[in-house]
Design a protein around this motif. Structure first.
Motif, PDB file in Angstrom:
ATOM      1  N   GLU A 141      74.353  60.021  46.449  1.00 32.07           N
ATOM      2  CA  GLU A 141      73.928  58.848  45.679  1.00 32.07           C
ATOM      3  C   GLU A 141      72.652  59.136  44.894  1.00 32.07           C
ATOM      4  O   GLU A 141      72.511  58.713  43.740  1.00 32.07           O
ATOM      5  CB  GLU A 141      73.708  57.663  46.625  1.00 32.07           C
ATOM      6  CG  GLU A 141      74.993  57.108  47.219  1.00 32.07           C
ATOM      7  CD  GLU A 141      74.722  56.041  48.255  1.00 32.07           C
ATOM      8  OE1 GLU A 141      73.532  55.671  48.431  1.00 32.07           O
ATOM      9  OE2 GLU A 141      75.681  55.577  48.896  1.00 32.07           O
ATOM     10  N   ASP A 158      72.455  59.144  40.785  1.00 37.98           N
ATOM     11  CA  ASP A 158      71.477  58.345  40.029  1.00 37.98           C
ATOM     12  C   ASP A 158      70.642  59.224  39.109  1.00 37.98           C
ATOM     13  O   ASP A 158      70.301  58.825  37.986  1.00 37.98           O
ATOM     14  CB  ASP A 158      70.566  57.586  40.998  1.00 37.98           C
ATOM     15  CG  ASP A 158      71.309  56.485  41.762  1.00 37.98           C
ATOM     16  OD1 ASP A 158      72.377  56.058  41.275  1.00 37.98           O
ATOM     17  OD2 ASP A 158      70.832  56.081  42.835  1.00 37.98           O
ATOM     18  N   ASP A 163      72.639  60.002  36.076  1.00 34.90           N
ATOM     19  CA  ASP A 163      72.700  58.818  35.228  1.00 34.90           C
ATOM     20  C   ASP A 163      71.423  58.680  34.400  1.00 34.90           C
ATOM     21  O   ASP A 163      71.472  58.419  33.186  1.00 34.90           O
ATOM     22  CB  ASP A 163      72.902  57.576  36.107  1.00 34.90           C
ATOM     23  CG  ASP A 163      73.345  56.370  35.303  1.00 34.90           C
ATOM     24  OD1 ASP A 163      73.816  56.563  34.169  1.00 34.90           O
ATOM     25  OD2 ASP A 163      73.224  55.243  35.799  1.00 34.90           O
TER      26      ASP A 163
END
Length: 406
Positions: A359, A363, A366
């Motif tokens: 995760e 992120d 992103d």
């Protein structure tokens, strides 16, 4: 179930085959190969007595993409969690598909399951669409009686993996599109614009400025040899990507190079780590033994460097080494991932800690993609300005010189 995967030859097609295994049981499957002889040879090595081989023909519809499989997995997981029987779930998804190829695939799988074949075995008959990781997770779900939970976890895994790939593609799309447009503009200028200016300059008389002479010489060369230039560029790109796809040494070289490219290398590295940790977390949480789980992790990372490192980790773990120490020995994993893995091993929550690491890096990818466009724009503008602006100035220099004389 006997299946085979071969290195892709040229002009390969999909063959459907039928035969008998060593126990005399009738087995069927499909294989991508360059001819029937390749299919027969591969199956014989696996102990299958081939009775029928034919090219698969599917009329209409686009090819089945990873997105289609991800949507199917999500739909199947949702319906099974809602209590819809497996066969009925396949009927609903097949009827709802707008792609005839996908409908046929689901119908074939449903038919196998209806005749008593396990779902994982039915999936293994279609290795082009369901890889080892997918089949292993489904098999673990069937064995543990938690198929709907495993399908849900598999759907989440596919959705997150596709999201990362989509972000990487979107980050690369802008510079690639600009380069293509710039190449087209330069081609038009070289073939049509500069020869027109050259005819005008001939009427001026006198010697042209040196930059103008260079641009005109380049234009003449381009006009005369454009077919050779396009052939060399097209052929070079084709052979480059083919060797990248087929040669293990080329794959290793290019994957190492990609990880070292400024800015983009960091983005690719983080996306690979996100896929690696997400895959291992998903497999381990499904109850797949660590050594077996590592079989699928390397290939799912999408990078030869990490695939090679995973092979070494698997060998070390199979001889009794701890996962964290084996990962550290490869030298490719960042400190944060190693620490998260160490905490997970000590606390017995390896899948949870690896999911947290995944995760974090998802992120990070992103955020990097969001800032990449604004970071690249100034560099692209400068490059285009130097190329096209330099040509324009060179062609107008004689006009400026003529104006100063008058």
């Amino acid at each position: 179930m006997a299946t085979a995967t071969l290195a892709k030859p040229s002009k390969e097609v999909i063959f459907e085959w039928e035969g008998k295994d060593r126990n005399g049981k009738i087995v069927r499957g499909e294989m991508r190969a360059g001819g029937e002889a390749v299919v027969n040879a591969s199956l014989r090595r696996q102990g299958v007595l081939v009775t029928k081989v034919k090219k698969r023909r599917v009329s209409g519809g686009r090819s089945i993409q990873q997105k289609d499989i991800a949507i199917f997995t999500r739909q199947l997981a949702t319906m099974m969690k809602a209590g819809v029987p497996l066969l009925q779930s396949f009927d609903i998804v097949a009827r709802g598909s707008t792609n005839p190829r996908m409908t046929k695939l689901l119908t074939d799988i449903r038919s196998d399951v209806e005749t008593g074949t396990s779902l994982s075995s039915a999936f293994r008959k279609h290795p082009l669409h369901f890889d080892a990781l997918y089949c292993n997770l489904v098999e673990a779900g069937e064995a543990g009686g938690i198929l709907e939970a495993l399908l849900d976890r598999l759907a989440i895994y596919q959705e997150k993996t596709m999201a990362i790939k989509s972000k990487i593609k979107s980050a690369l799309m802008y510079p690639v599109a600009v380069i293509i447009v710039a190449f087209i503009v330069l081609t038009v200028i070289m073939i049509f614009v500069i020869p027109a200016f050259e005819d005008v300059f001939k009427s001026f008389g006198g010697e042209l400025p040196y930059p103008t002479q260079i641009v005109i010489a380049m234009s003449k060369f381009f006009v005369k040899w454009w077919w050779a230039i396009f052939s060399l560029v097209g052929g070079g790109l084709y052979f480059f990507f083919e060797s990248w796809k087929r040669s293990e040494k080329m794959q290793m070289f290019m994957d190492r190079l990609l990880l070292r490219i400024p800015v983009f290398g960091d983005l690719i590295n983080k996306s690979v780590i996100a896929r690696w940790t997400r895959t291992l977390s998903t497999m381990f949480a499904a109850g797949v033994p660590l050594v077996e789980a590592l079989d699928s992790v390397g290939g799912a990372s999408g990078n030869a460097v990490y695939a090679q490192a995973t092979e070494q980790i698997q060998k070390d773990v199979s001889t009794g080494s701890a996962l964290t120490s084996s990962m550290t020995a490869t030298g490719v994993f960042p400190t944060m991932v190693l620490q998260m893995a160490a905490i997970g091993e000590e606390s017995g929550s390896l899948d949870h800690m690896l999911a947290k690491a995944a995760e974090f890096y998802e992120d990070e990818v992103d955020e990097m993609v969001k800032g990449l466009s604004s970071l690249m724009e100034p560099f692209i503008i400068v490059i285009l300005g130097v190329l096209i602006g330099g040509i324009v100035v060179s062609m107008y220099l004689p006009i400026f010189k003529l104006g100063s004389v008058v």
